[in-house]
Design an enzyme around this catalytic site. Structure first.
Site, PDB file in Angstrom:
ATOM      1  N   THR A  40       0.827  -1.214   0.000  1.00  0.00           N
ATOM      2  CA  THR A  40       0.000   0.000   0.000  1.00  0.00           C
ATOM      3  C   THR A  40       0.861   1.263   0.000  1.00  0.00           C
ATOM      4  O   THR A  40       0.450   2.313  -0.506  1.00  0.00           O
ATOM      5  CB  THR A  40      -0.943  -0.038   1.217  1.00  0.00           C
ATOM      6  OG1 THR A  40      -1.747  -1.219   1.111  1.00  0.00           O
ATOM      7  CG2 THR A  40      -1.858   1.168   1.260  1.00  0.00           C
ATOM      8  N   THR A  41       2.073   1.130   0.510  1.00  0.00           N
ATOM      9  CA  THR A  41       2.972   2.292   0.584  1.00  0.00           C
ATOM     10  C   THR A  41       3.271   2.913  -0.775  1.00  0.00           C
ATOM     11  O   THR A  41       3.564   4.096  -0.874  1.00  0.00           O
ATOM     12  CB  THR A  41       4.268   1.865   1.322  1.00  0.00           C
ATOM     13  OG1 THR A  41       3.906   1.540   2.658  1.00  0.00           O
ATOM     14  CG2 THR A  41       5.337   2.932   1.306  1.00  0.00           C
ATOM     15  N   HIS A  49      -1.052  14.223   6.052  1.00  0.00           N
ATOM     16  CA  HIS A  49      -2.266  14.849   6.583  1.00  0.00           C
ATOM     17  C   HIS A  49      -1.960  15.730   7.788  1.00  0.00           C
ATOM     18  O   HIS A  49      -1.067  15.411   8.593  1.00  0.00           O
ATOM     19  CB  HIS A  49      -3.270  13.772   6.997  1.00  0.00           C
ATOM     20  CG  HIS A  49      -3.870  13.046   5.832  1.00  0.00           C
ATOM     21  ND1 HIS A  49      -4.750  13.648   4.963  1.00  0.00           N
ATOM     22  CD2 HIS A  49      -3.699  11.785   5.378  1.00  0.00           C
ATOM     23  CE1 HIS A  49      -5.105  12.775   4.026  1.00  0.00           C
ATOM     24  NE2 HIS A  49      -4.474  11.638   4.252  1.00  0.00           N
ATOM     25  N   LYS A 249     -11.910   9.885   2.990  1.00  0.00           N
ATOM     26  CA  LYS A 249     -11.695  11.328   3.000  1.00  0.00           C
ATOM     27  C   LYS A 249     -12.184  11.986   1.712  1.00  0.00           C
ATOM     28  O   LYS A 249     -11.906  13.154   1.471  1.00  0.00           O
ATOM     29  CB  LYS A 249     -10.211  11.609   3.207  1.00  0.00           C
ATOM     30  CG  LYS A 249      -9.713  11.150   4.572  1.00  0.00           C
ATOM     31  CD  LYS A 249      -8.251  11.519   4.785  1.00  0.00           C
ATOM     32  CE  LYS A 249      -7.786  11.170   6.182  1.00  0.00           C
ATOM     33  NZ  LYS A 249      -7.709   9.727   6.421  1.00  0.00           N
ATOM     34  N   SER A 335      -5.419   4.946   6.120  1.00  0.00           N
ATOM     35  CA  SER A 335      -5.099   6.370   6.166  1.00  0.00           C
ATOM     36  C   SER A 335      -5.493   6.940   7.532  1.00  0.00           C
ATOM     37  O   SER A 335      -6.555   6.572   8.039  1.00  0.00           O
ATOM     38  CB  SER A 335      -5.854   7.106   5.057  1.00  0.00           C
ATOM     39  OG  SER A 335      -5.405   8.421   4.988  1.00  0.00           O
ATOM     40  N   CYS A 434       5.891   9.320 -21.171  1.00  0.00           N
ATOM     41  CA  CYS A 434       5.931   8.069 -21.960  1.00  0.00           C
ATOM     42  C   CYS A 434       5.913   6.847 -21.064  1.00  0.00           C
ATOM     43  O   CYS A 434       5.868   5.714 -21.561  1.00  0.00           O
ATOM     44  CB  CYS A 434       7.119   8.057 -22.913  1.00  0.00           C
ATOM     45  SG  CYS A 434       8.628   7.353 -22.238  1.00  0.00           S
ATOM     46  N   CYS A 439      12.781   4.757 -22.240  1.00  0.00           N
ATOM     47  CA  CYS A 439      13.983   4.490 -21.436  1.00  0.00           C
ATOM     48  C   CYS A 439      14.002   3.088 -20.841  1.00  0.00           C
ATOM     49  O   CYS A 439      15.058   2.610 -20.423  1.00  0.00           O
ATOM     50  CB  CYS A 439      14.137   5.529 -20.334  1.00  0.00           C
ATOM     51  SG  CYS A 439      12.811   5.498 -19.112  1.00  0.00           S
TER      52      CYS A 439
HETATM   53  C1  LIG Z   1      -6.256   4.607  -1.453  1.00  0.00           C
HETATM   54  C2  LIG Z   1      -5.370   4.950  -0.295  1.00  0.00           C
HETATM   55  C3  LIG Z   1      -5.012   6.271  -0.043  1.00  0.00           C
HETATM   56  C4  LIG Z   1      -4.221   6.593   1.057  1.00  0.00           C
HETATM   57  N1  LIG Z   1      -3.787   7.875   1.210  1.00  0.00           N
HETATM   58  C5  LIG Z   1      -3.010   8.188   2.267  1.00  0.00           C
HETATM   59  C6  LIG Z   1      -2.518   9.506   2.429  1.00  0.00           C
HETATM   60  O1  LIG Z   1      -2.669  10.354   1.555  1.00  0.00           O
HETATM   61  N2  LIG Z   1      -1.831   9.796   3.547  1.00  0.00           N
HETATM   62  C7  LIG Z   1      -1.607   8.885   4.522  1.00  0.00           C
HETATM   63  O2  LIG Z   1      -1.048   9.242   5.556  1.00  0.00           O
HETATM   64  N3  LIG Z   1      -2.008   7.596   4.362  1.00  0.00           N
HETATM   65  C8  LIG Z   1      -2.673   7.236   3.253  1.00  0.00           C
HETATM   66  N4  LIG Z   1      -3.066   5.950   3.064  1.00  0.00           N
HETATM   67  C9  LIG Z   1      -2.656   4.938   4.014  1.00  0.00           C
HETATM   68  C10 LIG Z   1      -1.215   4.493   3.823  1.00  0.00           C
HETATM   69  O3  LIG Z   1      -0.921   4.318   2.456  1.00  0.00           O
HETATM   70  C11 LIG Z   1      -1.010   3.181   4.559  1.00  0.00           C
HETATM   71  O4  LIG Z   1      -1.473   3.332   5.877  1.00  0.00           O
HETATM   72  C12 LIG Z   1       0.444   2.764   4.626  1.00  0.00           C
HETATM   73  O5  LIG Z   1       1.048   2.767   3.359  1.00  0.00           O
HETATM   74  C13 LIG Z   1       0.506   1.379   5.246  1.00  0.00           C
HETATM   75  O6  LIG Z   1       1.839   0.973   5.313  1.00  0.00           O
HETATM   76  P1  LIG Z   1       2.184  -0.460   5.884  1.00  0.00           P
HETATM   77  O7  LIG Z   1       3.661  -0.495   6.020  1.00  0.00           O
HETATM   78  O8  LIG Z   1       1.367  -0.741   7.083  1.00  0.00           O
HETATM   79  O9  LIG Z   1       1.641  -1.480   4.779  1.00  0.00           O
HETATM   80  P2  LIG Z   1       2.216  -1.881   3.335  1.00  0.00           P
HETATM   81  O10 LIG Z   1       2.820  -0.746   2.637  1.00  0.00           O
HETATM   82  O11 LIG Z   1       1.140  -2.607   2.633  1.00  0.00           O
HETATM   83  O12 LIG Z   1       3.389  -2.882   3.688  1.00  0.00           O
HETATM   84  C14 LIG Z   1       3.159  -4.186   4.163  1.00  0.00           C
HETATM   85  C15 LIG Z   1       4.252  -5.072   3.584  1.00  0.00           C
HETATM   86  O13 LIG Z   1       4.161  -6.359   4.172  1.00  0.00           O
HETATM   87  C16 LIG Z   1       4.536  -7.315   3.205  1.00  0.00           C
HETATM   88  N5  LIG Z   1       4.027  -8.619   3.630  1.00  0.00           N
HETATM   89  C17 LIG Z   1       2.743  -9.012   3.733  1.00  0.00           C
HETATM   90  N6  LIG Z   1       2.668 -10.284   4.174  1.00  0.00           N
HETATM   91  C18 LIG Z   1       3.949 -10.695   4.366  1.00  0.00           C
HETATM   92  C19 LIG Z   1       4.539 -11.918   4.802  1.00  0.00           C
HETATM   93  N7  LIG Z   1       3.782 -12.972   5.134  1.00  0.00           N
HETATM   94  N8  LIG Z   1       5.884 -12.001   4.877  1.00  0.00           N
HETATM   95  C20 LIG Z   1       6.673 -10.950   4.550  1.00  0.00           C
HETATM   96  N9  LIG Z   1       6.161  -9.763   4.106  1.00  0.00           N
HETATM   97  C21 LIG Z   1       4.822  -9.639   4.032  1.00  0.00           C
HETATM   98  C22 LIG Z   1       3.883  -6.770   1.937  1.00  0.00           C
HETATM   99  O14 LIG Z   1       4.467  -7.315   0.767  1.00  0.00           O
HETATM  100  C23 LIG Z   1       4.107  -5.276   2.087  1.00  0.00           C
HETATM  101  O15 LIG Z   1       5.287  -4.841   1.435  1.00  0.00           O
HETATM  102  C24 LIG Z   1      -3.819   5.584   1.947  1.00  0.00           C
HETATM  103  C25 LIG Z   1      -4.158   4.250   1.683  1.00  0.00           C
HETATM  104  C26 LIG Z   1      -4.890   3.934   0.549  1.00  0.00           C
HETATM  105  C27 LIG Z   1      -5.159   2.514   0.217  1.00  0.00           C
END
Ligand SMILES: Cc1cc2nc3c(=O)[nH]c(=O)nc-3n(C[C@H](O)[C@H](O)[C@H](O)COP(=O)(O)OP(=O)(O)OC[C@H]3O[C@@H](n4cnc5c(N)ncnc54)[C@H](O)[C@@H]3O)c2cc1C
Length: 479
Positions: A40-41, A49, A249, A335, A434, A439
């Site tokens: 999701t990152t 925010h 939001k 979020s 593009c 590239c």
């Molecule tokens: C549409 C949308 C809009 C958003 N907009 C915003 C915003 O503008 N501002 C804001 O603050 N937040 C926003 N968010 C929220 C934000 O993007 C997330 O809260 C954040 O990216 C979550 O990060 P994370 O590290 O928890 O999860 P992730 O980035 O999903 O990382 C989890 C990782 O775990 C790994 N994983 C999963 N299972 C396993 C396993 N069994 N073994 C090893 N690795 C595993 C995955 O491959 C992944 O890389 C938004 C979210 C969405 C969906």
């Protein structure tokens, strides 16, 4: 036995690894994909925010406001693209005027600095392209925009420089309780550890259940986007939100740190792993966005993408130690999870310390990072860079003015990419109009050359996304 294993290399896992690398402990991050920041990152609105949206007293409210300030500091130290451009939440009728005032009250309670409720006239003076239907708006100057994947990569790289370990292609498939800790099976290898932090994003319920009783279910909720060409990037100069509702939001219109315009998202329940965009979803996004900014040039769209929110049964983050002593969840991070990640990480380190992890500071903690971004250099700086390394004189990505020198730098940083998209996330090649059409092959050749691997082994993105299966007419080798 290592001190801590972090499961998941999103912004939460990478922030945590960075914070842990301040101390004299052994920390390992395991990520199932071939790079960090690919969950999701890498697919969200990229907004830092301000913090008026979460309800006072929630974890979200606290981490959001603290994270907002921390991200600004981190981006300056670690050379991550960030801009504090402020945000506006638009109201279109009396009911929404009241909601704007409520958000102002909530923000005040949460500690958001310098907010103001603006009249429609004040909004148009700040944003001439915003709809004439607007009746008022909440202005929050502390909101910003960031490159989320570059933030996660910078945090992970810095942690690695400070002695932490990142294991890619290491999916956690089992966790067992053992004497004094856990045995985590990741990528087929066992790692014994005293502490485990589950930061597995939409899969965090599955990871939790590997060694705990079932406590929560993550439901994926999809948000779809348009990314528009730089020709649209100056249409607005603040993040333009609509009033939030129960599902999210609302649809926003915002410049990105890379100079594009981002428009989205909608909110639809989806299968985990379903990142497809739909005609229906995008039509909704378009319609809603044009309510805020009627003259968006959607013909200049260069990409559509979708991200998955990690929703759970409760409307807050799930953070803390589980029934298994030494196992911590960082789950349900929807979020404002990107904004909150640095603050969540600091708090989880505090919790780990209270649970017995010895937090003795590392004597020489490296806490800075600099990246050459050729297009942002002055003429004199460019000449000096080329004199130092002639590869800065070779433009590979013409849309974004990215040089071979920058790509080679990325491939030799502490956490090198192995795919064309991995290079794109680090230096921006292929992010332009593009979309890598020109590239891409050259980037593929450079990756093969620098990593000493056959070109057919260079993936577009994750494992299984091969670009070629054998040598091409050009010989398939970098000159
Ligand atoms: C549409 C949308 C809009 C958003 N907009 C915003 C915003 O503008 N501002 C804001 O603050 N937040 C926003 N968010 C929220 C934000 O993007 C997330 O809260 C954040 O990216 C979550 O990060 P994370 O590290 O928890 O999860 P992730 O980035 O999903 O990382 C989890 C990782 O775990 C790994 N994983 C999963 N299972 C396993 C396993 N069994 N073994 C090893 N690795 C595993 C995955 O491959 C992944 O890389 C938004 C979210 C969405 C969906």
């Amino acid at each position: 036995m290592v001190d801590a294993v972090i499961i998941g290399g999103g912004v939460c896992g990478c922030s945590l690894l960075y914070e842990l690398s301040r101390y004299q402990i052994s920390a390992v991050l395991v990520e199932k994909e071939n790079d960090v920041s690919v969950g999701t990152t890498k697919a969200n609105s990229a907004i830092v925010h301000a913090g008026y949206d979460p309800h006072p007293g929630t974890k979200m409210a606290r981490y959001n406001v603290e994270g907002n300030a921390l991200i600004k500091e981190l981006c300056a130290k670690l050379d991550v693209p960030y801009k504090q451009i402020g945000s506006l939440v638009l109201a279109f009728d009396a009911e929404q005027d009241a909601l704007v005032r409520e958000l102002f009250e909530r923000g005040t309670k949460n500690g958001v600095p310098d907010m103001r409720v603006l009249t429609a006239q004040e909004v148009w003076e700040m944003e001439p392209n915003v709809s004439r239907e607007v009746t008022s708006a909440l202005y929050a100057p502390s909101a910003g925009i960031v490159s989320p994947w570059e933030l996660a990569i910078a945090l992970a790289e810095t942690a690695v420089k400070n002695g932490a370990e990142v294991r890619l292609n290491s999916e956690v498939t089992a966790i067992e309780k053992i004497d004094g800790g856990f045995r985590v099976t990741a990528g087929g290898e066992a790692i014994e550890t005293r502490f485990v932090v589950n930061a597995a994003g939409i899969w965090s319920d599955r990871v939790h259940d590997m060694v705990n009783a079932h406590a929560f279910t993550v439901t994926a909720n999809k948000g779809e986007y348009y990314l528009l060409d730089k020709s649209q990037g100056t249409l607005v100069s603040h993040v333009i939100f609509q009033c939030p509702s129960k599902v999210g939001k609302g649809v926003l219109v915002s410049p990105t740190v890379h100079g594009n315009l981002i428009v989205g998202p909608n909110a639809e329940d989806a299968e985990k792993g379903d990142l497809g965009t739909t005609g229906e979803g995008l039509a909704f996004v378009k319609k809603m966005a044009m309510r805020s900014v009627p003259n968006i040039g959607f013909r200049d769209s260069i990409r559509n993408f979708a991200g998955l929110r990690a929703n759970t049964e409760i409307d807050d983050f799930l953070i803390g130690e589980t029934e298994q002593k030494g196992f911590f969840d960082v789950a349900g991070i929807k979020s404002p999870g990107l904004t909150s990640a640095p603050s969540i990480a600091r708090d989880v380190v505090r919790m780990l310390g209270e649970a017995g992890l010895p937090l003795k500071a590392r004597e020489q903690f490296i806490d800075e990072r600099r990246v050459v971004r050729f297009k942002h250099l002055s003429h004199e700086e460019r000449a000096a860079a080329i004199a130092r390394n002639p590869l800065y004189g070779q433009i590979v990505c013409r849309c974004e003015t990215i040089t071979e020198g920058e790509i080679v730098d990325a491939l030799h940083r502490p956490l090198p990419p192995c795919s064309v998209d991995g290079v794109k996330r680090r230096c921006g090649s292929g992010m332009g109009r593009c979309q890598g059409g020109f590239c891409g092959p050259k980037v593929q050749q450079i990756i093969a050359r620098e990593l000493g691997i056959p070109q057919e082994q260079v993936m577009m993105d994750r494992a299984g996304t091969a670009i070629i299966t054998g040598e091409t007419k050009m010989g398939g080798r970098a000159e």
